[in-house]
Design an enzyme around this catalytic site. Structure first.
Site, PDB file in Angstrom:
ATOM      1  N   ASP A  31       0.884  -1.166   0.000  1.00 32.91           N
ATOM      2  CA  ASP A  31       0.000   0.000   0.000  1.00 32.91           C
ATOM      3  C   ASP A  31       0.918   1.210   0.000  1.00 32.91           C
ATOM      4  O   ASP A  31       1.612   1.468   0.978  1.00 32.91           O
ATOM      5  CB  ASP A  31      -0.865  -0.052   1.268  1.00 32.91           C
ATOM      6  CG  ASP A  31      -1.763   1.169   1.438  1.00 32.91           C
ATOM      7  OD1 ASP A  31      -1.590   2.161   0.693  1.00 32.91           O
ATOM      8  OD2 ASP A  31      -2.626   1.128   2.336  1.00 32.91           O
ATOM      9  N   TYR A 254       1.594   0.014  14.919  1.00 31.60           N
ATOM     10  CA  TYR A 254       0.640  -0.253  13.865  1.00 31.60           C
ATOM     11  C   TYR A 254       0.849   0.660  12.661  1.00 31.60           C
ATOM     12  O   TYR A 254       0.905   1.870  12.797  1.00 31.60           O
ATOM     13  CB  TYR A 254      -0.794  -0.073  14.372  1.00 31.60           C
ATOM     14  CG  TYR A 254      -1.795  -0.321  13.283  1.00 31.60           C
ATOM     15  CD1 TYR A 254      -1.935  -1.597  12.747  1.00 31.60           C
ATOM     16  CD2 TYR A 254      -2.553   0.706  12.753  1.00 31.60           C
ATOM     17  CE1 TYR A 254      -2.818  -1.837  11.729  1.00 31.60           C
ATOM     18  CE2 TYR A 254      -3.456   0.476  11.731  1.00 31.60           C
ATOM     19  CZ  TYR A 254      -3.581  -0.798  11.216  1.00 31.60           C
ATOM     20  OH  TYR A 254      -4.456  -1.028  10.200  1.00 31.60           O
ATOM     21  N   LYS A 257      -3.009  -2.968   8.274  1.00 37.03           N
ATOM     22  CA  LYS A 257      -3.152  -4.431   8.289  1.00 37.03           C
ATOM     23  C   LYS A 257      -2.265  -5.065   7.221  1.00 37.03           C
ATOM     24  O   LYS A 257      -1.793  -4.392   6.333  1.00 37.03           O
ATOM     25  CB  LYS A 257      -4.620  -4.788   8.012  1.00 37.03           C
ATOM     26  CG  LYS A 257      -5.434  -4.887   9.275  1.00 37.03           C
ATOM     27  CD  LYS A 257      -5.381  -6.296   9.851  1.00 37.03           C
ATOM     28  CE  LYS A 257      -6.057  -6.322  11.203  1.00 37.03           C
ATOM     29  NZ  LYS A 257      -5.345  -7.158  12.162  1.00 37.03           N
TER      30      LYS A 257
HETATM   31  P1  13P Z   1      -5.179  -0.608   4.938  1.00 31.83           P
HETATM   32  O1  13P Z   1      -4.393  -1.545   5.810  1.00 31.83           O
HETATM   33  O2  13P Z   1      -5.768  -1.311   3.770  1.00 31.83           O
HETATM   34  O3  13P Z   1      -4.337   0.576   4.553  1.00 31.83           O
HETATM   35  O4  13P Z   1      -6.422  -0.086   5.790  1.00 31.83           O
HETATM   36  C1  13P Z   1      -6.190   0.592   6.971  1.00 31.83           C
HETATM   37  C2  13P Z   1      -7.425   1.013   7.685  1.00 31.83           C
HETATM   38  O5  13P Z   1      -7.306   1.509   8.783  1.00 31.83           O
HETATM   39  C3  13P Z   1      -8.757   0.854   7.083  1.00 31.83           C
HETATM   40  O6  13P Z   1      -9.764   1.397   7.894  1.00 31.83           O
HETATM   41 MG    MG Z   2      -4.146   2.017   3.265  1.00 32.99          MG
HETATM   42 MG    MG Z   3      -4.792  -2.297   2.184  1.00 37.79          MG
END
Ligand code: 13P
Ligand code: MG
Ligand code: MG
Ligand code: 13P
Length: 391
Positions: A31, A254, A257
């Site tokens: 990302d 963090y 994800k």
């Molecule tokens: P991503 O991990 O896809 O960037 O999403 C993060 C998030 O906090 C979505 O609410």
């Molecule tokens: Mg993201």
């Molecule tokens: Mg993502």
């Protein structure tokens, strides 16, 4: 089926299938900026990555490539002859992500460069933020391969569907009726907290395997191997591989994800294509979704529908299918772009409604230890003096 039939069957697919050219397929994703928020990848990022990979293809480093986006994750599917963990290939992916990050910064995309946790590439992309699923295989006479790409969830989201593909005869008829795979498969499971791994044979050790992988936030399936007795596949070459990079462990805090990816081979000693896709007709609950802190259904979608907009989700999985032809990626076919998966999508949308109605309550919200955002320490600190002993 008589022995005679089994004999004919093996002659039909001679052992020569095991002796083709060695090809490596690398699926590397990151990302590097969402558009808008965490919902999708801006097309300019994909164009930029394509330019980098196109020039590597012209130089002969890559045999072929395909660039796509699932949710806010930029996906690089590449074939080459450099083997897994190649510095050149990982360096190339890093360069593509860096170039895309420059554009993301210009466009002020959300979380530009989010998954690039290091300033400079140093030999291997592992531990630097991007997710990686790679396999070096001997290309069979017919080599169907599926790239699965999930957004808004974690690697453990693959446990259930991968188990179903390679271990569940109610999903995969071939485990029962295909002589080539009747002996089962071997699962490599990682304990991602202790950084240990174990190999488990299925069907012999199915219950041990399930005891581990049912706890999907800790024990994740990393690879699946054919058994020695499989006449159509080499025992040391995986039939499935899943990315397991734990971003929060890498960065110490963090940063998003993991949004895992996987490569799965189909047919001829492995599950048929339809057996590989079948587990996704059930939108099982996975962790992730809004702020990486909620349980929700995994919705199988086409690339066009892989936009995470409902409460930043629900978590999605897209699947692109290819036939390999001497490393050339013949495809992609957008495998969930099929009305046969409409019902799974509808069920997922209904489950999303149901889960959302819990608002901030578990089990929609993740248990405290799995949440990636929490205000609890601050709340407790504030209330500390007002807490009284219960007599
Ligand atoms: P991503 O991990 O896809 O960037 O999403 C993060 C998030 O906090 C979505 O609410
Ligand atoms: Mg993201
Ligand atoms: Mg993502
Ligand atoms: P293979 O053994 O060639 O994979 O054939 C099985 C099949 O395609 C049935 O769906």
């Amino acid at each position: 089926m008589s022995e005679h039939n089994i004999y004919i069957y093996n002659v039909d697919f001679p052992l020569g299938d095991k002796m083709g050219e060695k090809i490596t397929v690398s699926l590397i994703k990151a990302d590097v900026g969402g558009w808008p928020g965490h919902s999708t990848v801006h097309p300019n990022l994909m164009e930029t990555a394509k330019k980098v990979l196109e020039s590597a293809k012209k130089d002969g480093l890559l045999i072929d490539y395909h660039v796509t986006g699932v949710g806010d994750d930029l996906q690089l599917i590449m074939t080459h002859r450099k083997g897994v963990d190649s510095e050149e290939i990982h360096g190339l992916a890093w360069k593509a992500f860096e170039e895309a990050t420059k554009i993301a910064k210009e466009l002020k995309l959300y979380g530009a460069g989010q998954d690039l946790l290091k300033d400079a590439f140093s030999g291997n992309i592992r531990g630097m933020g991007p997710g990686i699923a790679e396999m070096e295989i001997t290309e069979r006479k017919g080599e169907p391969i599926v790239a699965f790409m999930m957004d808004k969830t974690e690697p453990g989201a693959f446990n259930l569907p991968i188990f179903r593909m390679f271990g569940d005869p109610f999903n995969t008829a071939g485990l029962v009726i295909d002589p080539a795979m009747h002996d089962g498969f071997i699962f490599e499971v990682w304990d991602i907290m202790k950084h240990k791994k174990v190999l488990l044979k299925v069907p012999e050790e199915t219950y041990d395997l399930l005891a581990l992988i049912g706890a999907k936030s800790r024990y994740v399936i990393k690879r699946v191997y054919p058994k020695k007795t499989n006449p159509k596949l080499n025992e040391d070459e995986p039939v499935a591989v899943i990315s397991t990079e734990k971003l929060y462990q890498i960065a110490g805090e963090y940063v998003g994800k993991d949004d895992p990816v996987a490569l799965v081979r189909a047919q001829s000693g492995a599950p048929a294509l339809g057996e590989v896709l079948e587990p996704f007709a059930f939108p099982h609950l996975v962790s992730g979704w809004m702020r990486g802190s909620h349980n929700g259904p995994l919705m199988p979608v086409s690339i066009k529908q892989a936009h995470c907009t409902r409460f930043d989700g629900p978590p999605r999985v897209a699947a692109l299918g290819f036939q390999l032809a001497n490393g050339k990626l013949v495809g992609p076919v957008d495998l969930f772009d099929d009305p046969a998966f409409d019902e799974a999508r509808r069920t997922a949308a209904q489950i999303a409604d149901y889960m959302r109605r819990h608002g901030p309550f578990e089990p929609h919200r993740l248990p405290l230890e799995d949440m990636e955002y929490t205000t609890l320490p601050a709340v407790l600190k504030k209330l500390n003096r007002r807490f009284k002993k219960i007599e």
